[in-house]
Scaffold this active site. Structure first.
Site, mmCIF file in Angstrom:
data_model
loop_
_atom_site.group_PDB
_atom_site.id
_atom_site.type_symbol
_atom_site.label_atom_id
_atom_site.label_comp_id
_atom_site.label_asym_id
_atom_site.label_seq_id
_atom_site.Cartn_x
_atom_site.Cartn_y
_atom_site.Cartn_z
ATOM 1 N N GLU A 51 40.092 45.503 92.004
ATOM 2 C CA GLU A 51 38.980 45.754 91.084
ATOM 3 C C GLU A 51 38.762 44.615 90.077
ATOM 4 O O GLU A 51 38.847 44.806 88.859
ATOM 5 C CB GLU A 51 39.205 47.088 90.365
ATOM 6 C CG GLU A 51 39.243 48.261 91.339
ATOM 7 C CD GLU A 51 39.461 49.607 90.665
ATOM 8 O OE1 GLU A 51 39.561 49.650 89.422
ATOM 9 O OE2 GLU A 51 39.529 50.618 91.392
ATOM 10 N N GLU A 67 39.376 53.383 100.271
ATOM 11 C CA GLU A 67 39.796 54.475 99.387
ATOM 12 C C GLU A 67 38.773 55.614 99.375
ATOM 13 O O GLU A 67 38.549 56.232 98.328
ATOM 14 C CB GLU A 67 39.986 53.975 97.952
ATOM 15 C CG GLU A 67 40.991 52.865 97.772
ATOM 16 C CD GLU A 67 41.202 52.490 96.312
ATOM 17 O OE1 GLU A 67 40.750 53.251 95.417
ATOM 18 O OE2 GLU A 67 41.821 51.444 96.052
#
Length: 571
Positions: A377, A493
């Site tokens: 991220e 995810e």
């Protein structure tokens, strides 16, 4: 070097925990233990080698504290995360039962023995504490903390202090409706909320840093025994074996192998893996790849500057190997999930800290992890970071210390530490066109120009709101963009808000369809197995208020989303 006898003031204490008729007695004395032929040995002949901070030897199990704590997503807080012997023995108990533990500690060192009615579970960055108790022995003091399963903090705290020497005797008795702790002239009383009503007892042990400058830190668990009293029973049960039955023909992993040899993965929590039989069987039966949900995040694997805790990651890696699953390591570098000591490190030290961390963790799992999320991220959630020529990078401790080059350095260090692993950058919001996708393409272009050894990009695909919706055409276009850069893609995810169920099923199926259609899409991974342990569980709730984002419900039953995935894989 031989230590002077006065430098190690050893104190041998036996802690006795007895549950009688719903009441608990805890006592500490000078090495004496009940002479009961019914007592079973929980230490000798059982596995204590996988308890974090523990070293098994001829004199017992040496316990050194790791100081593990869990910070929130914003980096604040610090919930205690003491070790539990997940791979070791536990007890099956009924009725009145007595547990005795021998503790050998130096002066100034605290010794903590924890008894849990079930294993604590980490839901993302929150530890859910089940009913249980912790007994702490220090110089001249015995303290008791009791959790009732209704909050993070103990429901009861009591301690007894005295001027007596460290070799004194402490007695805690639960009888006649009272839990009584006695040390010298001090007396405390509490009521038991039913800490072992589950019929199971899991063990943990911890230590605080030594307060003696000359004595070594840590203590030794020299014995651990249990016995039923007055019609009760206590039986030692070793942790189950890691290998599970072979998957059936209708499982996701078998269908995906037949369709395109596509690994179908799942994020796995280490804590319930060996405590929840259904959870363990479901993982091995349905999935061919395992992502380490929390165990390899920095705050879990590297709790102190000089301490690493590989127990959770080792459990997951060993389980994967025993069941023919590949391992995707998550994550080496992240702006979140960092221990407090990393956050507080001076900017000038952070590069070396990051490189040492990558070298130690990726090096430890070299050859056992097929893929790594090297940088997790990196893109910002603040719109201002994309404006006026901004690169869109998230500003955090690594970026502030090294700028964009922290990404270059992280990938280079990971390649050196684990040359055979595929290296990924992982982020959310990449499933849609817009500033995040444009910023990612710009970043990837710069990384490729600088020769950074990146192999692919993970699309998290968290579908939590209407704006997160995935469309197959856009996702396939983005996969194609990466293919033109010579990069792989993976759905890394995915979890989907489950109202309505049909919409949830459609989104899971859409992402899988897009992945199957893209030659450079290397795997499809759901962010969890069952809502029982899903990361969207609301933090701090007792009992846990679980989400409904995964393909199996809280009772491990398949949802419409699971059926939709099997239909896609069958073609």
């Amino acid at each position: 070097m031989r230590m002077h006898p006065r430098a190690w003031l050893a104190v041998a204490v036996v802690v006795v925990v007895a549950v009688v008729g719903g009441w608990v007695a805890v006592s500490a004395g000078d090495g004496a233990s009940p002479d009961d032929d019914r007592a079973v040995d929980v230490l000798t002949g059982h596995d204590w080698t996988h308890l974090a901070g523990a070293t098994a030897g001829p004199g017992g199990v040496r316990i050194v504290g790791l100081g593990g704590r869990i910070v929130r997503q914003d980096g604040s807080g610090g919930q205690p995360n003491p070790p539990v012997n997940l791979r070791g023995p536990r007890l099956a108990v009924s009725g009145p039962v007595e547990i005795t533990a021998g503790i050998d500690r130096p002066a100034g060192q605290s010794a903590v023995l924890a008894l849990h009615g079930d294993v604590p579970v980490v839901y993302d960055e929150w530890r859910h504490n089940p009913p249980g108790l912790a007994v702490t022995v220090t110089d001249g003091e015995l303290s008791l903390a009791v959790w009732d399963g209704r909050g993070n903090e103990p429901a009861i705290r009591r301690r007894a202090t005295t001027a007596a020497s460290a070799a004194g005797t402490v007695t805690v008795t639960r009888a006649g409706g009272q839990l009584t702790v006695r040390l010298g002239d001090t007396s405390l009383s509490v009521t038991d909320p039913g800490v072992f009503s589950s019929g199971r007892v899991f063990f943990g042990a911890d230590a605080a840093p030594s307060t003696s400058p000359s004595g070594p830190a840590g203590w030794t668990l020299t014995s651990l025994r249990a016995a039923g009293l007055d019609g009760g029973s206590a039986t030692v049960v070793d942790a189950p074996t890691l290998g599970q039955p072979a998957p059936g023909p209708g499982s996701l992993r078998v269908l995906a192998e037949a369709r395109r040899k596509l690994p179908v993965g799942v994020a796995v929590a280490a804590e319930p893996l060996l405590a929840d039989d259904g959870y363990r069987r479901l993982i091995a039966a349905q999935f061919s790849m395992l992502t380490t949900e929390n165990a390899m995040k920095p705050q879990f694997v590297h709790p102190q500057p000089d301490r690493y805790d590989f127990t959770g990651g080792d459990l997951l890696a060993d389980f994967a190997a025993a069941n023919g699953m590949a391992v995707h390591g998550h994550t080496l570098v992240f702006g979140e999930a960092n221990p407090r000591w990393m956050q507080d490190a001076p900017a000038g030290r952070r590069e070396q800290i990051m490189l040492d961390h990558i070298s130690a963790v990726a090096g430890h799992y070299r050859g056992r992890v097929a893929e790594w999320d090297v940088v997790n991220e990196p893109l910002s959630t603040d719109s201002e970071d994309y404006e006026d020529g901004g690169t869109g990078l998230r500003r955090h401790l690594w970026q502030r210390a090294m700028g964009e080059t922290y990404i270059d350095k992280a990938f280079a260090a990971a390649r050196t530490a684990d040359p055979g692993a595929k290296l990924y950058l992982n982020d959310f919001g990449l499933e849609a066109d817009g500033e995040r996708w444009d910023a990612l393409l710009g970043l990837l272009g710069r990384l490729r120009e600088r020769g950074v050894p990146i192999d692919g990009v993970g699309f998290e695909a968290h579908i939590h709101e209407a704006g997160d919706r995935v469309t197959a055409a856009v996702l396939q276009d983005h996969f194609a963009d990466l293919a033109r850069l010579g990069l792989s893609a993976r759905v890394s995810e995915i979890d989907v808000y489950g109202d309505p169920a049909a919409g949830q099923a459609e989104q899971y199926a859409t992402a899988l369809t897009a992945c199957l259609a893209a030659p450079n899409c290397t795997s499809y991974t759901t962010w969890g197995v069952t809502d029982r342990y899903g990361s969207t569980t609301e933090s701090g709730t007792y009992p846990p208020q679980v989400g409904d984002d995964l393909i199996f419900d809280r009772n491990l039953a398949p949802k419409a989303a699971f059926t939709a995935l099997t239909r896609v894989l069958r073609g």
